[in-house]
Design a protein around this motif. Structure first.
Motif, PDB file in Angstrom:
ATOM      1  N   SER A   1      28.180  44.127  29.194  1.00 61.90           N
ATOM      2  CA  SER A   1      26.990  43.412  29.922  1.00 61.90           C
ATOM      3  C   SER A   1      27.754  42.007  30.394  1.00 61.90           C
ATOM      4  N   GLY A   2      29.113  41.625  29.649  1.00 57.48           N
ATOM      5  CA  GLY A   2      29.608  40.363  30.390  1.00 57.48           C
ATOM      6  C   GLY A   2      30.803  39.916  29.199  1.00 57.48           C
ATOM      7  N   PRO A   3      31.348  38.876  29.295  1.00 59.86           N
ATOM      8  CA  PRO A   3      32.622  38.674  28.714  1.00 59.86           C
ATOM      9  C   PRO A   3      32.219  38.323  27.152  1.00 59.86           C
ATOM     10  N   GLU A   4      31.082  37.896  26.747  1.00 59.51           N
ATOM     11  CA  GLU A   4      30.592  37.759  25.424  1.00 59.51           C
ATOM     12  C   GLU A   4      30.603  39.336  24.665  1.00 59.51           C
ATOM     13  N   ALA A   5      30.731  40.366  25.199  1.00 62.81           N
ATOM     14  CA  ALA A   5      30.946  41.522  24.416  1.00 62.81           C
ATOM     15  C   ALA A   5      32.091  42.094  24.315  1.00 62.81           C
ATOM     16  N   LEU A   6      33.402  41.229  24.855  1.00 58.61           N
ATOM     17  CA  LEU A   6      34.734  41.413  24.656  1.00 58.61           C
ATOM     18  C   LEU A   6      35.598  40.635  23.874  1.00 58.61           C
ATOM     19  N   ARG A   7      36.636  41.359  23.122  1.00 60.30           N
ATOM     20  CA  ARG A   7      37.485  40.523  22.657  1.00 60.30           C
ATOM     21  C   ARG A   7      38.606  39.973  23.475  1.00 60.30           C
ATOM     22  N   TYR A   8      38.969  41.007  24.461  1.00 61.80           N
ATOM     23  CA  TYR A   8      40.001  40.627  25.295  1.00 61.80           C
ATOM     24  C   TYR A   8      39.710  41.172  26.669  1.00 61.80           C
ATOM     25  N   ALA A   9      39.742  40.505  27.905  1.00 58.09           N
ATOM     26  CA  ALA A   9      39.948  41.288  29.236  1.00 58.09           C
ATOM     27  C   ALA A   9      41.269  40.862  29.803  1.00 58.09           C
TER      28      ALA A   9
ATOM     29  N   VAL B   1      47.790  39.167  32.514  1.00 55.35           N
ATOM     30  CA  VAL B   1      47.348  37.657  32.144  1.00 55.35           C
ATOM     31  C   VAL B   1      45.941  37.769  31.477  1.00 55.35           C
ATOM     32  N   LEU B   2      45.756  37.271  30.453  1.00 51.75           N
ATOM     33  CA  LEU B   2      44.716  37.072  29.560  1.00 51.75           C
ATOM     34  C   LEU B   2      43.419  36.310  30.658  1.00 51.75           C
ATOM     35  N   LEU B   3      42.153  36.970  30.572  1.00 56.04           N
ATOM     36  CA  LEU B   3      41.203  36.458  31.353  1.00 56.04           C
ATOM     37  C   LEU B   3      40.017  36.102  30.248  1.00 56.04           C
ATOM     38  N   VAL B   4      39.912  36.898  29.253  1.00 60.15           N
ATOM     39  CA  VAL B   4      39.056  36.540  28.264  1.00 60.15           C
ATOM     40  C   VAL B   4      39.566  36.714  26.997  1.00 60.15           C
ATOM     41  N   HIS B   5      39.037  35.889  26.131  1.00 60.18           N
ATOM     42  CA  HIS B   5      39.684  35.859  24.715  1.00 60.18           C
ATOM     43  C   HIS B   5      38.395  35.429  23.877  1.00 60.18           C
ATOM     44  N   ASP B   6      37.907  36.553  22.867  1.00 58.02           N
ATOM     45  CA  ASP B   6      36.829  36.301  21.943  1.00 58.02           C
ATOM     46  C   ASP B   6      35.741  35.815  22.711  1.00 58.02           C
ATOM     47  N   GLY B   7      35.221  36.718  23.980  1.00 61.21           N
ATOM     48  CA  GLY B   7      33.947  36.319  24.633  1.00 61.21           C
ATOM     49  C   GLY B   7      33.938  35.380  25.672  1.00 61.21           C
ATOM     50  N   THR B   8      35.127  34.421  25.809  1.00 60.15           N
ATOM     51  CA  THR B   8      35.312  33.098  26.300  1.00 60.15           C
ATOM     52  C   THR B   8      36.057  33.489  27.796  1.00 60.15           C
ATOM     53  N   LEU B   9      35.632  33.210  28.968  1.00 59.27           N
ATOM     54  CA  LEU B   9      36.587  33.215  29.887  1.00 59.27           C
ATOM     55  C   LEU B   9      37.660  31.966  29.837  1.00 59.27           C
ATOM     56  N   LEU B  10      38.803  32.530  30.130  1.00 60.22           N
ATOM     57  CA  LEU B  10      39.921  31.431  30.366  1.00 60.22           C
ATOM     58  C   LEU B  10      40.134  31.249  31.928  1.00 60.22           C
ATOM     59  N   LEU B  11      39.348  29.862  31.858  1.00 61.26           N
ATOM     60  CA  LEU B  11      39.213  29.420  33.393  1.00 61.26           C
ATOM     61  C   LEU B  11      40.477  28.967  34.027  1.00 61.26           C
ATOM     62  N   ASP B  12      41.535  28.440  33.247  1.00 56.26           N
ATOM     63  CA  ASP B  12      42.841  28.015  33.812  1.00 56.26           C
ATOM     64  C   ASP B  12      43.648  29.237  34.312  1.00 56.26           C
ATOM     65  N   ASN B  13      43.478  30.305  33.555  1.00 57.15           N
ATOM     66  CA  ASN B  13      44.152  31.498  33.939  1.00 57.15           C
ATOM     67  C   ASN B  13      43.483  32.254  35.026  1.00 57.15           C
ATOM     68  N   LEU B  14      42.036  32.105  35.336  1.00 54.29           N
ATOM     69  CA  LEU B  14      41.439  32.711  36.218  1.00 54.29           C
ATOM     70  C   LEU B  14      41.900  31.940  37.685  1.00 54.29           C
ATOM     71  N   ARG B  15      41.956  30.829  37.525  1.00 56.02           N
ATOM     72  CA  ARG B  15      42.231  29.954  38.651  1.00 56.02           C
ATOM     73  C   ARG B  15      43.923  30.307  39.094  1.00 56.02           C
ATOM     74  N   ARG B  16      44.861  30.366  37.757  1.00 53.52           N
ATOM     75  CA  ARG B  16      45.980  30.689  38.223  1.00 53.52           C
ATOM     76  C   ARG B  16      46.428  31.976  38.921  1.00 53.52           C
ATOM     77  N   VAL B  17      45.311  33.061  38.788  1.00 53.05           N
ATOM     78  CA  VAL B  17      45.516  34.297  39.397  1.00 53.05           C
ATOM     79  C   VAL B  17      44.669  34.269  40.776  1.00 53.05           C
ATOM     80  N   GLY B  18      44.047  33.350  40.892  1.00 55.72           N
ATOM     81  CA  GLY B  18      43.024  33.377  42.110  1.00 55.72           C
ATOM     82  C   GLY B  18      41.581  34.260  42.122  1.00 55.72           C
ATOM     83  N   LEU B  19      41.075  34.507  40.706  1.00 56.62           N
ATOM     84  CA  LEU B  19      40.109  35.055  40.391  1.00 56.62           C
ATOM     85  C   LEU B  19      39.079  33.921  40.137  1.00 56.62           C
ATOM     86  N   THR B  20      37.356  34.429  40.303  1.00 54.69           N
ATOM     87  CA  THR B  20      36.471  33.505  39.976  1.00 54.69           C
ATOM     88  C   THR B  20      35.892  34.031  38.704  1.00 54.69           C
TER      89      THR B  20
END
Length: 183
Positions: free
Chosen positions: A128-136, A95-114
């Motif tokens: 340092s945080g999501p902004e440093a990532l292409r994907y998580a 499940v994609l959690l971060v895309h181009d530095g942005t947290l995908l909140l719908d996906n986080l909710r779907r898998v029960g993560l904050t």
């Protein structure tokens, strides 16, 4: 029915029930469970212990129960390896959690993560945080994989012409293999 068959049946029923319940509750990071989740796991074991052995406290009842659990788990593992549709339904997929530095909140909710859960996993991997990532990505084993924003992208152009793709595949399969050096 003999008492040991009852123990095996009840143990299997409880195993199946817990697997289904854990699927319904949703998946979280299995690799890093919280203290509260550890307590829940321990209490679950205690709560179902007596039911699994049908009140029989003999050693043989415990051995039958343990064997049943191990066999049920092995059967489930074999079934998951054999049938892709079952594996996809039971384990899900990444499940994609971060895309181009942005947290995908719908996906986080779907898998029960904050967002805090994901940010903690990102920091543990040295970012340092999501902004440093292409994907998580939440992998099926519960770990979080990360790809930094500055990682090179390796994309090969794909042909949209099915005839061209098929002819390349045919040429590869018909190649004579390695050439022998001429003497």
């Amino acid at each position: 029915m003999t008492p040991l068959v009852t123990v095996a049946g009840q143990t299997f029923a409880i195993y199946a029930f817990l697997v289904v319940c854990l699927l319904v509750v949703g998946r979280r990071q299995v690799a890093q469970i919280t203290f509260v989740e550890l307590v829940v796991i321990m209490v679950l074991g205690s709560a179902v212990e007596t039911s699994m052995v049908a009140g029989d406290t003999r050693l043989i009842a415990g051995l039958v129960s343990a064997t049943t659990l191990l066999l049920a788990d092995r059967l489930l593992s074999v079934a998951l390896a054999r049938w892709t549709w079952l594996r996809r339904h039971v384990l899900g997929g990444p499940v994609l959690l971060v895309h181009d530095g942005t947290l995908l909140l719908d996906n986080l909710r779907r898998v029960g993560l904050t967002p805090a859960d994901v940010e903690s996993a990102i920091r543990e991997r040295g970012y340092s945080g999501p902004e440093a990532l292409r994907y998580a990505i939440l992998e099926i084993d519960g770990s979080v994989g990360v790809i930094p924003i500055d990682a090179p992208v390796h994309r090969q152009p794909r042909s949209t012409d099915p005839v061209d793709s098929n002819s390349r595949l045919r040429r590869r399969s018909q190649s004579p293999g390695p050439r022998k050096p001429s003497s």
